[in-house]
Structure formats: C-alpha cells, structure tokens
Design a protein around this motif. Structure first.
Motif, PDB file in Angstrom:
ATOM      1  N   ASP B 138       2.617  -8.793  -6.676  1.00  0.00           N
ATOM      2  CA  ASP B 138       1.778  -7.670  -6.254  1.00  0.00           C
ATOM      3  C   ASP B 138       0.399  -8.178  -5.882  1.00  0.00           C
ATOM      4  N   TYR B 139       0.219  -8.540  -4.640  1.00  0.00           N
ATOM      5  CA  TYR B 139      -1.131  -8.951  -4.246  1.00  0.00           C
ATOM      6  C   TYR B 139      -1.385  -8.560  -2.799  1.00  0.00           C
ATOM      7  N   ASN B 226      -2.873  -8.032 -13.461  1.00  0.00           N
ATOM      8  CA  ASN B 226      -2.515  -7.292 -12.250  1.00  0.00           C
ATOM      9  C   ASN B 226      -3.395  -6.062 -12.062  1.00  0.00           C
TER      10      ASN B 226
END
Lengths: 265, 367
Positions: B138-139, B226
C-alpha cells in the motif's frame, strides 16, 4: 585487620561496545551470533562505529541492525552490493559493509555482487554461507551440498536436477576489482580466531583504499539441517569444508599492513 | 532559488534538458542503465556529473541502478534515476522498498510502447503502473507529467523539493516525444533549498544509530507504519494537486489529456473552435494525486468530456471516477507508438457533441 591480596584479575571477555545488549532471535547453534560478535568486536577495536554504514540484506540476518549498534540501511533481497555502492559513492569517508547470506548473495544477488566486484567498489562483504535458506524454512540454496536434504530437495540435492554448489567467492577472486577474498568458518574456536583475522584484513583493506574485500564464512543452520548444534559444527569442519576449502584466495594488497589485534597491541 | 537564467531561448532535447535541470537542482548522484528513448539522459550525466565531482554510475541493470539510488538516498543525498518502461518494471521492487523506508528520490520515466519489449516509440501506456503502484504494498508515489520541455525543466526541480518534503520517491512521467523532441527553451533552473533531514545515515557519531528499513514483522507495527504513510499521502493529495486549463470559461466539450497527448489536444481544440465547437482542455500535471475534485467541479457544466491518451485507455478510468457519471466521457487513444492526430481528436469531439445533443442523449455510446 585483614590484608587484601593484590587484584590480579584481568578482563578477558566482555560484550563489545557495539554489540547491543539484547536477546537474540537466532536459533540455538546458529552461526550468526558468533559472526555478529566478531563484527562488533572489530568495529569496536578499530574505532569504526562513528563512521560505519552497514547494509543489511534479506534473510535471517536482516535483523543484524538490531544487534550491531551502528547506522544501518535495509536492502531488497540480493541488492546489498548495489545499495552499498550508492552509499560509498556519496560517502567516500564512510566505512561500508554488507552482511549477506548465501541465498541472498549467491542466488538472487549474483548480478549485484559480481558487478560491484568488477567495479572494485571499496566495500567489505561479509558473506555467511550455511548452504540453505534458513528464514523461509530450510530450502535448497545454490550453495547446498550435493546429496544434502532440504525441504526443496527432499531426496538430497542431485546434480542432474539442481546443478552443483557454486563456489562464488573463488569466482569473485578472479576479478581484479577484488582486493581480498577469503573463506573462514565458525566451527571451532581456532577457526573463529582465523576468521576474525580475515575480517580484520578485509576491513583494513577498505580503510587502505583497496577494492572489494570479501570474507565468506561457513556457518550453521542446525534447524534447517536437522542436526543438534554440536553436530552442525562438526558437519562444517568435517564435511562442508570439503566442498568449500578454507583459506585466503587472493590478497592483492600484500604490501598494505594489517592492523594489530587488541591482544597483540 | 533561481540559480541560472538565460535571456535567449536555447534549443534543447527533452532528455538533456531534464538531466541538466537535475544537475542545476543540486542532484548529488545519478545511477542509470542504457535504454531507448532515454539514453541521452544517461549520456548527459556521464559527461556532466564527473566534471562536477558528483557521483555517476552506469549500473549492471535497472535493478542495480535503483538500488544504488536507494543506498545514496539513505545518506541524505539528492538522487536521480532515469529509465524507460521495461526498465521501470525492474525498478518496481526498489520503489516499494524506498516508499516503505521513506527515502526521497526522483525517477524519470520516458515511456515507450508496450507490453513487453514493445517499441521504442512514444507511449503513455504506463499510466496504470505509475499511478496505481509499481511494486507491492500500500503505497503511493507522486507523479508529475510535463507537457513541454520548459515545463519538464521546472518539474524536475519541483520533484526534488517534493521528494524531500515528503520523504518519498517522486516520478516524472514523460514519454518518447518529451524525451526526444527538441524545442526552444528559456531554461529557468531552480535549486530547492536543502532542509536538514535528521534521519539520514552518516555514521552514528555522537548520536544513537539510525536504521532505515521497510521491515516491520509485528502486524501492529506494520499497520502503524502504514497508517503513517497513508496520513502522508492524504496530505500530498490535499496540497500537491496541479493541473492547467485552457479555454475552459465557455467550453461545452473539454479534452482531458496530459503530456504529449495534451500537445495534440491543444491544436485540436483550436481547430474545433474554428469549426464552431466551444472546446477547452483540462491538463492534469499531477497524475497522482489526480485533480479529481477540480475536474468534478467543472464537469456538470460540460456537455461531454473527451479523454485523449497514447494508450488503450488508462487515465480515462480516473476521469470517470472523478465525474461519477455526471458527464458523458468519450475516449480516443492510439497505441504502440502511434500518436493521435488533431483531426482524429476533432472528429471524436464532434461525435461527442452529436451523441450528447438532446435527441441522442438517451442512446449515446460512451466509448
């Protein structure tokens, strides 16, 4: 009145300053603890802590940054020599080393190690060879011995199916960019002492402006090998050395002096 | 800070202009690997960086190049890497690590046709890759898309500033035309100020050691990491959106296009206006964060939107997400290195107009 005898005690063993004071996550009988200690001893003795940037690779030893009390950057799997190249090229005064396992260096990272060596990058490579992928559960590595059973060579490594163990340090020693290449082990106290001397030589060569210096260290994985810790140590000194003989393969800086061990100083 | 201006325009090739812009922006290190159509960028750096005493390495692969960048960035150096589509695929791994380790870097992608080895001709078929993630996890990575060589020069400096401000890789998404074309530019070079980083590796001299890593084995730790990254991306989405509009005031049909496609669209809207069609252009400059809010605000007063890309239709998905069905969206794309012509774009605009006239609106084919 009591008379105290003169204090003749001498401190002969202590935790090196740059080894952190914490419990290890490594399995009983694993060689990383010994090798971490050797690295910490040398960095401490050679006063390298303030200038060192370590490059951690992928595998059990990625957590080296938890045990060595120095600046560290984590590398993707196999890419540590490229990461170290980047550090070196913008930090000419830093002491730079990679700490890599055999899956990392001799399989997925072959291009990076070969070309960092070909460029003669002024870095030291600590290459820990236990002939297996430890962290993922004991699969066959390119360094696995012929006949060795692993979770991905359940019948034992067969050359016609999986090729031969790769003597990558000997291959690297052919390159003029490699100033020093040696192979030691941690299987017994005298081997550990010789390995420490190799590491010191490798570090000295970097400090003297040499090219790549690499020390392969034959290590253990008792859990992955299905052995007790003593059996694993004996296996290294009796069996593994037949495929991977110990010794200095090349020293292209013979005229450059080696620093003194603290006990010799 | 502007470090150099020349009054007279000079003729510059896009690849070389971006390379020099990086040098003037204070780039400390460049790592690359030859690939068409960005090879001149590597060659320019090979000549210029050593003469300035800065780091240059031609790596053994794109994997090598970007991991050298990772190492140099970890020490706080200002780092540039460039490649083209197939090379970017190889770099995806380290992009993920650098995003996770929060390392700044500027990466220039001079896109060529795909998939696979594809062609060496210009393309915009890596929009998905650039904006929706190159590697795993997730980036997000800010993506800046220049539409002229002068703008590319400016965006290179901006990319360095953004990379350091947010501790993130930033991608310049150009294409073969942007890289290979020569045009007159008055180069206005900027050197973003250097802020003390406080996280960079210099050796633990008189301070506790620093560790730069993306590994967080405990799920609680990784989730917290995150959440920190996502909070950063929310700030970027809020503050860094850029786009440019032309002839929007009275427009009934608007072309949404970026980079080279926007150059074609600019010619097309002028021709459409000569033919009596009130046309405008909405040109995203940041592809991530995408200017969704501004496009959504514009959309309700338009008869139709026409998306033009050098792809089979990638950015059009973000346009549709932005307008949420409030405005019909038409698409025109060419692939494989073919570039849409202004005449093709005008024809699609006319089709959009006809399809959205009162009589036809119920049966309009939206693509």
């Amino acid at each position: 009145m009591t008379t105290l005898a003169p204090d003749t005690r001498r401190l002969i063993y202590e935790r090196p300053e740059l080894l952190t004071d914490r419990s290890s996550h490594y399995c009983p009988g694993c060689g990383h603890g010994i090798i971490h200690r050797l690295v910490a001893e040398l960095l401490t003795e050679m006063h390298l802590g303030p200038t060192t940037i370590g490059v951690a690779s992928v595998g059990c030893s990625v957590f080296a940054y938890d045990y060595l009390d120095i600046d560290f950057v984590e590398s993707p799997h196999g890419r540590a020599p490229a990461v170290a190249t980047g550090v070196r090229r913008v930090r000419p005064d830093a002491f730079v080393f990679t700490y890599q396992g055999d899956g990392d260096l001799a399989a997925i990272g072959t291009a990076e190690i070969v070309h960092a060596a070909a460029r003669g990058e002024r870095i030291s490579v600590i290459f820990v060879n236990n002939g297996i992928y430890g962290m993922t559960g004991g699969q066959m590595a390119p360094t696995t011995l012929l006949g060795q059973r692993t979770t991905s060579s359940p019948a034992g490594r067969e050359a016609n199916l999986a090729g031969y163990p790769i003597p990558i340090t000997e291959m690297l020693a052919l390159l003029p960019g490699v100033s020093y290449a040696a192979r030691g082990s941690i299987a017994d106290p005298s081997a550990i002492g010789r390995t420490k001397k190799m590491l010191r030589r490798a570090f000295d060569i970097q400090l003297a402006g040499g090219g790549m210096s690499i020390v392969e260290i034959l290590s253990t994985c008792p859990v992955g090998w299905g052995m007790t810790a003593p059996e694993a140590m004996e296996h290294v000194s009796k069996e593994v050395v037949l495929t991977y003989p110990l010794g200095v393969m090349v020293d292209r800086m013979k005229d450059s002096p080696t620093s003194k061990d603290k006990d010799e100083a | 800070m502007t470090v150099e201006t020349t009054a007279r325009p000079v003729l510059m090739k896009g690849n070389e202009a971006m390379a020099e812009a990086a040098i003037q922006a204070g780039c400390d290190a460049y790592f690359g690997y030859p690939i068409t159509p960005q090879a001149e960028l590597l060659e320019w750096m090979a000549r210029r960086m050593p003469e300035l005493g800065r780091a240059f390495v031609q790596a053994e692969s794109e994997l090598g190049a970007i991991n050298m960048a990772l190492g140099a960035a970890a020490t706080g150096a200002r780092v540039l890497v460039s490649s083209s589509s197939p090379g970017i695929s190889l770099m995806a791994e380290a992009m993920s690590y650098m995003a996770g380790s929060e390392l700044p870097m500027v990466l220039i992608n001079v896109m060529r046709g795909g998939p696979g080895l594809g062609s060496i001709a210009p393309s915009q078929s890596d929009y998905f890759q650039a904006t929706k993630g190159h590697g795993h996890g997730d980036y997000r990575v800010p993506v800046l898309a220049p539409s002229s060589i002068a703008e590319a020069v400016d965006l290179v400096a901006e990319a360095f500033a953004m990379a350091e401000r947010y501790r993130t890789p930033v991608m310049i998404l150009a294409d073969g035309v942007m890289g290979q074309a020569m045009e007159p530019v008055v180069p206005i070079y900027r050197m973003p100020p250097r802020e003390p980083a406080g996280w960079e590796l210099t050796g633990a001299d008189g301070r506790p050691p620093r560790i730069l890593r993306s590994l967080h084995l405990q799920p609680e730790d990784l989730e917290a990491h995150n959440q920190k990254l996502q909070a950063k991306y929310a700030v970027i989405s809020e503050r860094e959106v850029r786009w440019a509009g032309e002839r929007l005031e009275d427009a009934e049909i608007v072309v949404v296009a970026y980079g080279t496609a926007a150059r074609v669209a600019r010619t097309a809207i002028e021709r459409a206006r000569e033919a009596g069609l009130r046309a405008g252009i909405f040109r995203p400059i940041t592809l991530w964060p995408f200017p969704s809010r501004d496009l959504a605000a514009l959309a309700p007063r338009l008869r139709a939107i026409v998306v033009v890309e050098l792809s089979a239709g990638q950015m059009v998905e973000d346009v549709r997400l932005a307008v949420e069905g409030r405005t019909p969206v038409f698409f025109h794309g060419r692939t494989g290195g073919m570039v849409p012509t202004p005449a093709e774009v005008v024809a699609v605009m006319e089709r959009a107009r006809d399809a959205t006239s009162a009589a036809a609106s119920d049966t309009a084919v939206l693509r």
